[in-house]
Design an enzyme around this catalytic site. Structure first.
Site, short mmCIF file in Angstrom:
data_model
loop_
_atom_site.label_atom_id
_atom_site.label_comp_id
_atom_site.label_asym_id
_atom_site.label_seq_id
_atom_site.Cartn_x
_atom_site.Cartn_y
_atom_site.Cartn_z
N ASN A 9 0.86 -1.19 0.00
CA ASN A 9 0.00 0.00 0.00
C ASN A 9 0.89 1.24 0.00
O ASN A 9 1.48 1.59 1.02
CB ASN A 9 -0.90 -0.02 1.23
N TRP A 10 0.99 1.88 -1.17
CA TRP A 10 1.88 3.03 -1.28
C TRP A 10 1.34 4.27 -0.57
O TRP A 10 2.08 5.23 -0.37
CB TRP A 10 2.09 3.37 -2.75
N LYS A 11 0.05 4.29 -0.27
CA LYS A 11 -0.60 5.47 0.32
C LYS A 11 -0.37 6.68 -0.60
O LYS A 11 -0.37 6.54 -1.82
CB LYS A 11 -0.11 5.69 1.75
N HIS A 99 -9.34 0.89 5.73
CA HIS A 99 -8.05 1.18 6.35
C HIS A 99 -8.23 2.17 7.49
O HIS A 99 -9.07 3.07 7.41
CB HIS A 99 -7.07 1.72 5.30
N GLU A 101 -6.66 4.69 8.38
CA GLU A 101 -6.53 6.09 7.99
C GLU A 101 -7.81 6.61 7.34
O GLU A 101 -8.19 7.77 7.54
CB GLU A 101 -5.33 6.24 7.05
N GLU A 171 -4.79 -4.82 11.12
CA GLU A 171 -3.80 -3.76 11.26
C GLU A 171 -3.96 -3.09 12.62
O GLU A 171 -4.81 -2.21 12.79
CB GLU A 171 -3.93 -2.74 10.13
N GLY A 177 3.05 2.73 11.04
CA GLY A 177 3.92 3.89 10.86
C GLY A 177 4.63 4.33 12.11
O GLY A 177 5.27 5.38 12.14
N SER A 217 3.48 -2.34 10.39
CA SER A 217 4.94 -2.17 10.37
C SER A 217 5.70 -3.47 10.14
O SER A 217 6.77 -3.69 10.70
CB SER A 217 5.42 -1.50 11.68
N GLY A 238 3.13 -1.19 4.27
CA GLY A 238 3.13 0.24 4.00
C GLY A 238 4.50 0.73 3.57
O GLY A 238 4.91 0.59 2.43
N GLY A 239 5.25 1.32 4.51
CA GLY A 239 6.52 1.95 4.19
C GLY A 239 7.51 1.06 3.47
O GLY A 239 8.20 1.49 2.54
#
Length: 254
Positions: A9-11, A99, A101, A171, A177, A217, A238-239
């Site tokens: 997931n590049w966001k 998600h 967010e 999640e 993050g 993470s 994610g990251g």
């Protein structure tokens, strides 16, 4: 046998040029690895990049295209939004829904997510449906009640046939993050609980066939241990999905 999935997931990251370069790197790296027929890789870039990245992925065939969100209506006067049908038309196969967010910053609730879920399924796409608790909920020892409610309100209204298309991502919000990660034992405990809830709502076969991802993470260092748990079927990354080497190492954890 249920699928193992690693979804990136590049966001809201990457420029168009950087995104194309990243996908080319990942595609080349993954093409050199021997992945079992049971393993799928998904990349969910920002919406403006979907068509071009989809064309790159179709050439390699090792990676599937995902979207980060969609609107609940098929079409209409909804400026700035994208429908599931439109996503399907550019080659999207998976859509991330619920998600944390989206729930936190855009106030998406169970009723809205239910509508989005129906729209995604109607377009023939597969939802990656996210659930997870905050640090306050975990510290109050209310994790399992909270997750049970999210599952019941968010998913368990689906028919058996509809539910068969769903991928669940656990999640823990406190681990997204932040650099904190649930231990492999914590992840396994929650994933086993989710599978138990599915068995109660549907049946044992549905529970065993549902892919449940961990999404807090996960990285190249801890993925092998996390994915080695019996009820952890992969990750929503994610990251680490923004770095080709790290993402490929996570994929190789299987």
């Amino acid at each position: 046998m249920r699928k193992n999935i690693v979804a990136g997931n590049w966001k809201m990251n990457m420029t168009y040029q950087d995104g194309l370069a990243l996908v080319s790197e990942i595609t080349n790296m993954v093409a050199d690895e021997t992945l079992g027929a049971n393993v799928e890789v998904v990349i969910a870039p920002p919406a403006p990049f979907l068509h071009s990245i989809g064309k790159l992925l179709s050439e390699g065939g090792r990676i599937h295209l995902g979207a980060q969100n969609c609107h609940q209506k098929e079409s209409g006067a909804f400026t700035g939004e994208v429908s599931a049908k439109q996503l399907q038309s550019v080659g999207v196969e998976y859509v991330i829904l619920g998600h944390s967010e989206r729930r936190q910053y855009f106030h998406e609730d169970d009723e809205l997510l239910s509508q989005k879920l129906k729209a995604v399924l109607a377009a023939g796409l597969k939802p990656i449906f996210c659930i997870g608790e905050s640090l306050e909920t975990r510290e109050a020892d209310e994790t399992f009640d909270f997750l049970a409610a999210q599952l019941k309100n968010g998913l368990f209204h689906l028919s058996n046939e509809e539910f068969d298309q769903v991928v669940i991502a656990y999640e823990p919000i406190w681990a997204i993050g932040t650099g904190k990660t649930a231990t492999s034992e914590q992840a396994q405990e929650v994933h086993a609980f989710i599978r138990e809830q599915i068995a109660r709502a549907y049946d044992a076969e549905a529970a065993q066939n549902t892919t449940i991802l961990y999404g807090g993470s996960a990285n190249a260092q801890n993925a092998r241990e996390l994915f080695g748990q019996p009820d952890v079927d992969g990750g929503l990354i994610g990251g680490a999905s923004l770095k080709s080497r790290d993402f490929t190492e996570i994929i190789k954890s299987f």
